[in-house]
Motif scaffolding. Structure first.
Motif, mmCIF file in Angstrom:
data_model
loop_
_atom_site.group_PDB
_atom_site.id
_atom_site.type_symbol
_atom_site.label_atom_id
_atom_site.label_comp_id
_atom_site.label_asym_id
_atom_site.label_seq_id
_atom_site.Cartn_x
_atom_site.Cartn_y
_atom_site.Cartn_z
ATOM 1 N N PRO A 252 0.820 -1.269 -0.166
ATOM 2 C CA PRO A 252 -0.075 -0.120 0.159
ATOM 3 C C PRO A 252 0.713 1.254 0.104
ATOM 4 C CG PRO A 252 -0.194 -0.865 2.039
ATOM 5 C CD PRO A 252 0.853 -2.128 1.358
ATOM 6 N N LEU A 253 2.027 1.206 0.619
ATOM 7 C CA LEU A 253 2.803 2.428 0.759
ATOM 8 C C LEU A 253 3.410 2.943 -0.622
ATOM 9 C CD1 LEU A 253 3.715 4.432 2.988
ATOM 10 C CD2 LEU A 253 5.873 3.044 3.290
ATOM 11 N N VAL A 254 3.851 1.871 -1.312
ATOM 12 C CA VAL A 254 4.696 1.893 -2.631
ATOM 13 C C VAL A 254 3.359 2.435 -3.717
ATOM 14 C CG1 VAL A 254 5.656 0.846 -4.473
ATOM 15 C CG2 VAL A 254 6.588 0.585 -2.401
ATOM 16 N N GLN A 255 2.109 1.677 -3.552
ATOM 17 C CA GLN A 255 1.249 2.250 -4.360
ATOM 18 C C GLN A 255 0.782 3.501 -4.154
ATOM 19 O OE1 GLN A 255 -2.168 -0.777 -5.110
ATOM 20 N NE2 GLN A 255 -0.777 -1.933 -3.882
ATOM 21 N N SER A 256 0.693 4.156 -2.837
ATOM 22 C CA SER A 256 0.279 5.574 -2.574
ATOM 23 C C SER A 256 1.491 6.423 -3.069
ATOM 24 C CB SER A 256 0.350 5.523 -1.077
ATOM 25 O OG SER A 256 -0.058 7.108 -0.902
ATOM 26 N N TRP A 257 2.928 5.981 -3.056
ATOM 27 C CA TRP A 257 3.674 6.762 -3.678
ATOM 28 C C TRP A 257 3.733 6.959 -5.270
ATOM 29 C CZ3 TRP A 257 8.550 4.430 -0.917
ATOM 30 C CH2 TRP A 257 8.460 4.747 0.646
ATOM 31 N N MET A 258 3.276 5.852 -5.885
ATOM 32 C CA MET A 258 3.111 5.872 -7.237
ATOM 33 C C MET A 258 2.016 6.670 -7.673
ATOM 34 S SD MET A 258 3.278 2.630 -10.056
ATOM 35 C CE MET A 258 1.387 2.801 -9.912
ATOM 36 N N ARG A 259 0.859 6.510 -6.981
ATOM 37 C CA ARG A 259 -0.259 7.568 -7.344
ATOM 38 C C ARG A 259 0.051 8.976 -7.229
ATOM 39 N NH1 ARG A 259 -4.437 9.744 -4.573
ATOM 40 N NH2 ARG A 259 -3.591 9.188 -2.529
ATOM 41 N N ARG A 260 0.979 9.392 -6.480
ATOM 42 C CA ARG A 260 1.247 10.599 -6.180
ATOM 43 C C ARG A 260 2.063 11.036 -7.444
ATOM 44 N NH1 ARG A 260 0.991 13.012 -1.027
ATOM 45 N NH2 ARG A 260 0.064 11.749 0.569
#
Length: 821
Positions: free
Chosen positions: A122-130
């Motif tokens: 979830p953390l890396v997905q959030s970074w990629m979404r940003r």
């Protein structure tokens, strides 16, 4: 972008590679019971939830640069404190419940690294979404699931077969360093991109999803997780607690995630809805005992059924997914649901259920959730539409299934004397009464396997039964021992049947891990208190107890530590056999019961014995006489002197061992259960005696037909297997249903078995006599039965002696003998 993908991939791969490895480390510390893996899955689900919670709070309250610093800092601490081997902490364990001990050991050894890895997706997905607003973050989720699936598939088929536990741990640590560099690269990219003011600000969350959706985000994954652990429990109890059977259900569980989260086009509610109710019907027939299956179909049914149920649960979750702005909250609830399911199976179910009823409740819950999701709903301004016919049929089906499972769960209540469940499994005690009181008996069943039977008639109460009859390997070995002050050690208590062999002056020590077994053996059976020997019961894992004790100088040490039909693998390694040898006298005998449906252990144990200089033979007892309380058994007997196999009780009965032609020696650090897995049984299943038969009173023909089919397959694989030939001939000659009998074939098979055993096996001669009688050759039947009776008398086989006397009476009246309906 590549750094994000590598971090997501390696984190997921490492998460699911470490799970079976840690399970293998922990199994020997807790008796090798299947519940060890359930407790491990509980830990993994809880820490996964904690990791997702950390990721959710980080994304919601911390700026991107702070998130990067915090995550890399935790990773550095994890690398500095990592100790993969939980054995290093085991001696400091408090005297708490096994589940709590397992959770503590896992927390001390891999708790922080697993926590950091769990937060990655979830953390890396959030970074990629940003940083990559135009790319769907769900792709990374699918990528991580592919890595998880690859890790699980490769462990039992590659890593476990080629590397020892320390090497596997070293490879995992190397993978953790690769993950560290990937996280560092992703963090640098986020740090640089965070110079933008818009990125540095926390985005405003989207509208709050409906309460109904948020509740279903919990319940659907909880149901899938419940079914995962329940199916794994059943497979490990009935077959073996081995990584392959841990990994297989977990693999299809993850596969459903991959398919469902790859896009809506892969989940069609109509198709999987029909499949769901078909699966529930099959589950119901298997769990209720209407459908009897052998190992391979059993595994296929449970795994395929789990896949369909998980597809429904995860497919419906994906249909209810939120706006990407609520991504971490969505994953947090999904993970919380998985943890709820794990807590229910590992902690709550043993407290509220006296048997493995969680699978029953799980399939009912799955059907109910699907019907709730498909329920006709009123549109604004309109009345509630009439009930959809298919939905109503589904409701009626679910009610019928519930009643069927309830009936099956209480089928034996009238004959059940006791039922108990704890960390080590489910124990049932049944009393069976017959028209002839001399056949009345009490039976101990662990899972679905009989672990002890005792007749209630005082004249028969002292008879050893089941796999311990005088004609069995252990019976013959004990008879072959010189009399006078013998010391006998037995791993596995059961009903205490082997105490019946005790003589005045003997000392018998039972090692039993489950305290409930001792209570049952003393309260419902009389073998222990009526034994002429001095009997002691040592509670705890046998291997650990023998490791701590001074040399015991056993004249015979028997290994019979089954958990249901599952054999604890930590008792079958080079280190374990070294412990056993230390406790034997110079002429001591080591006896190993390998009667089991699923694992071909003979060549493995043969190789272990060779390393210790032990000479071994195999004694197969093919008789399956439920009225006399006898089931087929296979025992391996080892001693330092070759003369032991030539003693009268073993002469002409024992055969040479099959040696392992390939593969490596089993040790605590290396074993390959996958290589000895027996998908098609070569003998009749270990099963209950009367309870198994009465579980399906409406299908006696189906049970015998299944046994005949299995034995035909065994004879095809090994035409020189005397036990398989004898068992098949016995069923073809004496089956109650005339459609299943074939006297001519029975004669051919029994004559072949008699030739292979040089006409020196009492059971084979008895079968040959029955086959002659079935074809009308009564004079030959009488003559052959007389030979069997004389041989039984010479070998001290009282039960076979009595049985042949009874058979001769039939044959002299010109009547064949058939089993009762």
């Amino acid at each position: 972008m590549a750094a994000y993908g590598l971090a997501a991939f390696t984190s997921a791969f490492l998460l699911f590679q470490i799970q079976p490895l840690m399970g293998r480390y922990l199994l020997p510390l807790f008796g090798g019971v299947p519940a060890v893996w359930t407790a491990c899955l509980l830990f993994f689900q809880l820490v996964l939830l904690a990791g997702y919670g950390y990721a959710h709070l980080s994304v919601r309250w911390l700026k991107p640069r702070v998130q990067v610093l915090l995550h890399l800092g935790l990773l550095a601490v994890a690398l500095a404190t990592l100790r993969i081997n939980p054995n290093a902490f085991s001696k400091a364990l408090p005297g708490t419940q096994p589940i709590l001990q397992i959770l503590l050991l896992l927390s001390l050894s891999i708790g922080l690294p697993y926590f950091v890895l769990a937060a990655t997706a979830p953390l890396v997905q959030s970074w990629m979404r940003r940083t990559h607003a135009g790319i769907s973050p769900f792709r990374l989720y699918a990528l991580s699931n592919v890595a998880s699936l690859l890790a699980l598939a490769s462990y039992p088929t590659f890593f476990e077969n080629h590397f020892s536990r320390p090497v596997q741990a070293g490879l995992w640590l190397a993978g953790l360093w690769i993950y560290t560099f990937a996280c560092l690269g992703a963090g640098i990219f986020v740090w640089k991109t965070a110079k933008s003011r818009d990125l540095e600000q926390t985005p405003r969350p989207a509208a709050k999803p409906p309460a109904r959706n948020r509740l279903l985000w919990l319940l659907l994954p909880a149901c899938a997780s419940l079914l995962l652990l329940a199916v794994t429990n059943i497979l490990c109890q009935d077959i073996a607690a081995i990584p392959f059977l841990w990994v297989l259900p977990l693999t299809v569980y993850l596969l459903s995630f991959i398919i469902c989260f790859a896009g809506e086009r892969f989940y069609d509610r109509r198709i999987f809805g029909l499949g769901l109710f078909a699966v529930l019907a099959v589950f119901g027939t298997v769990l209720s005992g209407i459908l009897l299956v052998s190992t391979a179909p059993q595994v296929a049914i449970y795994v395929a059924g789990l896949f369909v149920c998980c597809m429904v649960c995860h497919g419906e979750v994906y249909r209810l997914r939120p706006d990407p702005a609520n991504l971490t909250g969505f994953y947090l609830r999904v993970t919380a649901g998985g943890a709820i399911g794990a807590v229910f199976v590992a902690v709550v179910a043993p407290l509220i259920f006296k048997d493995y009823f969680e699978l029953h409740w799980g399939i009912i819950l799955c059907g109910m959730l699907f019907l709730v999701l498909c329920a006709p709903q009123r549109k604004p301004g309109r009345a509630l539409p009439p009930l959809n016919l298919s939905w109503a049929v589904g409701c009626l089906f679910l009610i019928g299934l519930s009643l069927l499972l309830w009936h099956a769960a209480h089928l034996h209540d009238q004959i059940r004397l006791a039922r108990t469940r704890n960390f080590y499994g489910v124990l049932n005690v049944f009393r069976h009464d017959f028209d002839d009181p001399k056949f009345n008996l009490v039976e101990l069943v662990h899972g679905r396997v009989a672990h002890g039977v005792q007749f209630l008639d005082p004249s028969r109460a002292s008879r050893p039964t089941l796999y311990y009859a005088p004609s069995s390997g252990i019976g013959r070995a004990l008879t072959a021992l010189p009399g006078g002050h013998r010391r006998i050690g037995i791993v596995g208590l059961g009903a205490g049947t082997l105490a019946a062999y005790g003589q005045t002056g003997d000392q018998i020590v039972f090692y039993e891990i489950n305290p409930e077994v001792e209570l049952i053996a003393r309260n419902h059976f009389s073998y222990l208190r009526n034994s002429a020997a001095k009997v002691t019961v040592v509670l705890g894992d046998a291997r650990l107890a023998l490791e701590r004790e001074p040399r015991q100088n056993f004249d015979l040490l028997a290994l019979d530590a089954f958990n249901s039909d599952s054999i604890p693998m930590h008792l079958l390694t080079r280190e374990a056999f070294g412990i056993y040898q230390r406790h034997l006298t110079a002429n001591g005998v080591l006896a190993v019961n390998i009667s089991n449906r699923s694992l071909d252990l003979e060549p493995v144990i043969s190789r272990l014995a060779d390393t210790l200089g032990l000479q071994g033979v195999v004694v197969q007892q093919p008789e399956n006489n439920e009225l006399e309380g006898i089931l087929p058994s296979t025992w391996l007997l080892f001693a330092h002197n070759r003369e032991f196999a030539e003693t009268p009780p073993l002469r002409g009965v024992a055969r040479a061992l099959r040696s392992m032609t390939d593969g490596s020696l089993w040790t605590d650090d290396f074993s390959s259960m996958f290589s000895v897995f027996r998908w098609r049984e070569s003998s009749l299943p270990r099963s209950t005696t009367v309870a198994a038969r009465s579980a399906v009173p409406q299908r006696p023909k189906a049970k015998v037909a299944l046994a005949i089919l299995q034995l035909r397959q065994a004879v095809e694989r090994d035409p020189n297997s005397a036990p398989a030939l004898n068992n098949l001939a016995c069923l073809l000659a004496t089956a109650a249903d005339p459609q299943l009998r074939d006297g001519t074939e029975a004669v051919r098979l029994a004559e072949r078995a008699s030739a292979l055993t040089q006409n020196k096996n009492t059971s084979v001669l008895s079968t040959l006599a029955a086959a002659y009688a079935e074809t009308g050759r009564f004079d030959e039947a009488v003559a052959t039965a007389e030979k069997a009776r004389a041989l039984a008398a010479a070998n001290g086989e009282q039960q076979l002696l009595d049985g042949n006397k009874r058979m001769i009476e039939f044959y002299r009246r010109k009547e064949p003998f058939h089993q009762a309906q």
